[in-house]
Design a protein around this motif. Structure first.
Motif, PDB file in Angstrom:
ATOM      1  N   SER A  78       0.816  -1.217   0.000  1.00 14.66           N
ATOM      2  CA  SER A  78       0.000   0.000   0.000  1.00 14.66           C
ATOM      3  C   SER A  78       0.846   1.262   0.000  1.00 14.66           C
ATOM      4  N   ASN A  79       2.131   1.134   0.371  1.00 14.43           N
ATOM      5  CA  ASN A  79       3.011   2.295   0.373  1.00 14.43           C
ATOM      6  C   ASN A  79       4.448   1.831   0.265  1.00 14.43           C
ATOM      7  N   ILE A  80       5.227   2.540  -0.543  1.00 10.49           N
ATOM      8  CA  ILE A  80       6.659   2.276  -0.654  1.00 10.49           C
ATOM      9  C   ILE A  80       7.382   3.609  -0.588  1.00 10.49           C
ATOM     10  N   ARG A  81       8.375   3.705   0.298  1.00 12.01           N
ATOM     11  CA  ARG A  81       9.118   4.948   0.445  1.00 12.01           C
ATOM     12  C   ARG A  81      10.606   4.661   0.360  1.00 12.01           C
ATOM     13  N   GLU A  82      11.294   5.491  -0.409  1.00 11.43           N
ATOM     14  CA  GLU A  82      12.738   5.322  -0.540  1.00 11.43           C
ATOM     15  C   GLU A  82      13.429   5.860   0.706  1.00 11.43           C
TER      16      GLU A  82
ATOM     17  N   TYR B  69      14.510   0.603   0.429  1.00 10.45           N
ATOM     18  CA  TYR B  69      13.112   1.021   0.368  1.00 10.45           C
ATOM     19  C   TYR B  69      12.347   0.423   1.550  1.00 10.45           C
ATOM     20  N   LEU B  70      11.457   1.235   2.124  1.00  5.44           N
ATOM     21  CA  LEU B  70      10.569   0.785   3.190  1.00  5.44           C
ATOM     22  C   LEU B  70       9.213   0.469   2.575  1.00  5.44           C
ATOM     23  N   LEU B  71       8.727  -0.745   2.782  1.00  6.64           N
ATOM     24  CA  LEU B  71       7.469  -1.204   2.191  1.00  6.64           C
ATOM     25  C   LEU B  71       6.442  -1.427   3.294  1.00  6.64           C
ATOM     26  N   LEU B  72       5.218  -1.014   3.017  1.00 12.14           N
ATOM     27  CA  LEU B  72       4.126  -1.166   3.977  1.00 12.14           C
ATOM     28  C   LEU B  72       2.982  -1.928   3.338  1.00 12.14           C
ATOM     29  N   SER B  73       2.473  -2.928   4.050  1.00 10.12           N
ATOM     30  CA  SER B  73       1.257  -3.622   3.638  1.00 10.12           C
ATOM     31  C   SER B  73       0.306  -3.661   4.828  1.00 10.12           C
ATOM     32  N   GLN B  74      -0.992  -3.779   4.543  1.00  8.81           N
ATOM     33  CA  GLN B  74      -2.009  -3.820   5.590  1.00  8.81           C
ATOM     34  C   GLN B  74      -2.729  -5.160   5.528  1.00  8.81           C
ATOM     35  N   LYS B  75      -2.743  -5.855   6.668  1.00  8.63           N
ATOM     36  CA  LYS B  75      -3.458  -7.126   6.752  1.00  8.63           C
ATOM     37  C   LYS B  75      -4.276  -7.133   8.036  1.00  8.63           C
ATOM     38  N   ASN B  76      -5.594  -7.296   7.892  1.00 14.52           N
ATOM     39  CA  ASN B  76      -6.494  -7.302   9.051  1.00 14.52           C
ATOM     40  C   ASN B  76      -6.308  -6.060   9.911  1.00 14.52           C
ATOM     41  N   ASN B  77      -6.190  -4.910   9.239  1.00 14.51           N
ATOM     42  CA  ASN B  77      -6.022  -3.610   9.901  1.00 14.51           C
ATOM     43  C   ASN B  77      -4.737  -3.514  10.712  1.00 14.51           C
ATOM     44  N   THR B  78      -3.778  -4.341  10.373  1.00 14.09           N
ATOM     45  CA  THR B  78      -2.481  -4.310  11.044  1.00 14.09           C
ATOM     46  C   THR B  78      -1.404  -3.987  10.020  1.00 14.09           C
ATOM     47  N   ALA B  79      -0.518  -3.070  10.374  1.00 18.74           N
ATOM     48  CA  ALA B  79       0.561  -2.686   9.469  1.00 18.74           C
ATOM     49  C   ALA B  79       1.690  -3.709   9.530  1.00 18.74           C
ATOM     50  N   HIS B  80       2.204  -4.049   8.355  1.00 23.19           N
ATOM     51  CA  HIS B  80       3.360  -4.939   8.245  1.00 23.19           C
ATOM     52  C   HIS B  80       4.409  -4.238   7.383  1.00 23.19           C
ATOM     53  N   TYR B  81       5.651  -4.276   7.849  1.00 26.64           N
ATOM     54  CA  TYR B  81       6.714  -3.552   7.174  1.00 26.64           C
ATOM     55  C   TYR B  81       7.761  -4.527   6.632  1.00 26.64           C
ATOM     56  N   ALA B  82       8.404  -4.099   5.553  1.00 28.82           N
ATOM     57  CA  ALA B  82       9.494  -4.878   4.972  1.00 28.82           C
ATOM     58  C   ALA B  82      10.543  -3.918   4.424  1.00 28.82           C
ATOM     59  N   LEU B  83      11.751  -4.429   4.279  1.00 26.79           N
ATOM     60  CA  LEU B  83      12.871  -3.654   3.743  1.00 26.79           C
ATOM     61  C   LEU B  83      13.336  -4.298   2.449  1.00 26.79           C
ATOM     62  N   PHE B  84      13.419  -3.487   1.386  1.00 31.42           N
ATOM     63  CA  PHE B  84      13.962  -3.986   0.119  1.00 31.42           C
ATOM     64  C   PHE B  84      15.339  -3.373  -0.098  1.00 31.42           C
ATOM     65  N   ASN B  85      16.321  -4.259  -0.324  1.00 33.95           N
ATOM     66  CA  ASN B  85      17.694  -3.852  -0.593  1.00 33.95           C
ATOM     67  C   ASN B  85      17.899  -3.846  -2.103  1.00 33.95           C
TER      68      ASN B  85
ATOM     69  N   ASP C 188       9.187   4.331   9.940  1.00 37.10           N
ATOM     70  CA  ASP C 188       9.007   5.476   9.055  1.00 37.10           C
ATOM     71  C   ASP C 188      10.370   5.985   8.626  1.00 37.10           C
ATOM     72  N   VAL C 189      10.397   6.687   7.498  1.00 39.95           N
ATOM     73  CA  VAL C 189      11.645   7.292   7.057  1.00 39.95           C
ATOM     74  C   VAL C 189      12.027   8.376   8.062  1.00 39.95           C
ATOM     75  N   SER C 190      13.320   8.602   8.209  1.00 43.60           N
ATOM     76  CA  SER C 190      13.814   9.547   9.212  1.00 43.60           C
ATOM     77  C   SER C 190      14.194  10.897   8.627  1.00 43.60           C
ATOM     78  N   GLY C 191      14.334  10.953   7.300  1.00 43.52           N
ATOM     79  CA  GLY C 191      14.861  12.166   6.687  1.00 43.52           C
ATOM     80  C   GLY C 191      16.365  12.135   6.541  1.00 43.52           C
ATOM     81  N   GLU C 192      16.990  11.082   7.053  1.00 46.88           N
ATOM     82  CA  GLU C 192      18.439  10.884   6.932  1.00 46.88           C
ATOM     83  C   GLU C 192      18.659   9.608   6.132  1.00 46.88           C
ATOM     84  N   PRO C 193      19.455   9.667   5.040  1.00 44.61           N
ATOM     85  CA  PRO C 193      19.616   8.489   4.177  1.00 44.61           C
ATOM     86  C   PRO C 193      20.037   7.241   4.945  1.00 44.61           C
ATOM     87  N   GLY C 194      19.314   6.147   4.686  1.00 44.50           N
ATOM     88  CA  GLY C 194      19.683   4.852   5.255  1.00 44.50           C
ATOM     89  C   GLY C 194      19.169   4.593   6.654  1.00 44.50           C
TER      90      GLY C 194
END
Length: 222
Positions: A25-29, A35-51, A66-72
């Motif tokens: 549902s959301n991907i942020r560099e 990249y930080l990836l977000l998916s929603q399952k049963n109204n619960t947020a699940h996060y993943a990291l793509f290298n 969440d992204v911090s505003g600082e690379p990496g």
């Protein structure tokens, strides 16, 4: 490249080949090809990291990320503490800070805020300070409020009975104006974003504010 449809997103390489399926549902560099990836399952947020270097997709165990505003770097919380987390090493990059109370009936929130001018504001035991991208404390946690202005100066505030006092620090943590000036919620904004710092002193007899100006090194100009 991030692409998708039906409000779901995936990642494709520069040749158009799918690297991550469009199920998020959301991907942020984050930066540095992470990249930080977000998916929603049963109204619960699940996060993943793509290298992007290795193509590896790793589930993350955090309640929030969440992204911090600082690379990496990510700002994460595990349900008890919030902290900086390094995407490259996959390890904490700062001390652990207990979640901040968000008021009765509300879920506690992360104690860390996104980076501004190279610093991350942190609330610890009700007091605000700042850390850098290495997790080092730059401004100690002794202030009742603090904010980084558009010009990069850090306004520091302390409560003194029913009154508030303020001063300024620079991004190295050096106090350039002592916390002895009278805070006025509508008075300092005129100089937010200019090279100078507004100084206010309240006249206790009539309640009026007298104003002056200091430069970024704290030298009083007016």
């Amino acid at each position: 490249e991030v692409a998708g449809d039906a409000n779901l997103y995936g990642i494709f390489n520069d040749k158009g080949a799918q690297a991550v399926p469009p199920v998020y549902s959301n991907i942020r560099e984050i930066g540095k090809a992470y990249y930080l990836l977000l998916s929603q399952k049963n109204n619960t947020a699940h996060y993943a990291l793509f290298n992007g270097h290795t193509g590896r997709l790793t589930p993350l165990p955090f309640r929030e990320a969440d992204v911090s505003g600082e690379p990496g770097l990510l700002i994460v919380n595990d349900g008890r503490n919030s902290y900086l987390w390094d995407a490259a090493t996959r390890k904490p990059a700062s001390a652990l800070y207990p979640l901040r109370d968000n008021g009765e009936g509300y879920t506690p929130v992360a104690a860390l805020s996104p980076f501004v001018s190279g610093l991350c504001a942190v609330v610890k035991a009700g007091k605000t300070g700042f850390i850098n991208a290495r997790g080092e404390v730059v401004i100690p946690f002794v202030y009742d409020d603090a904010r980084i202005q558009k010009n990069g100066a850090i306004m520091l505030m302390k409560q003194d009975g029913s009154n508030w006092l303020y001063g300024y620090a620079d991004t190295t943590g050096r106090i350039v104006v002592p916390v002895t000036y009278s805070y006025n919620s509508s008075g300092y904004t005129s100089y937010d974003g200019t090279p100078n710092l507004l100084l206010l002193k309240k006249n206790e007899e009539d309640g009026r504010y007298l104003s002056g100006i200091a430069d970024r090194n704290g030298h009083v100009l007016l």
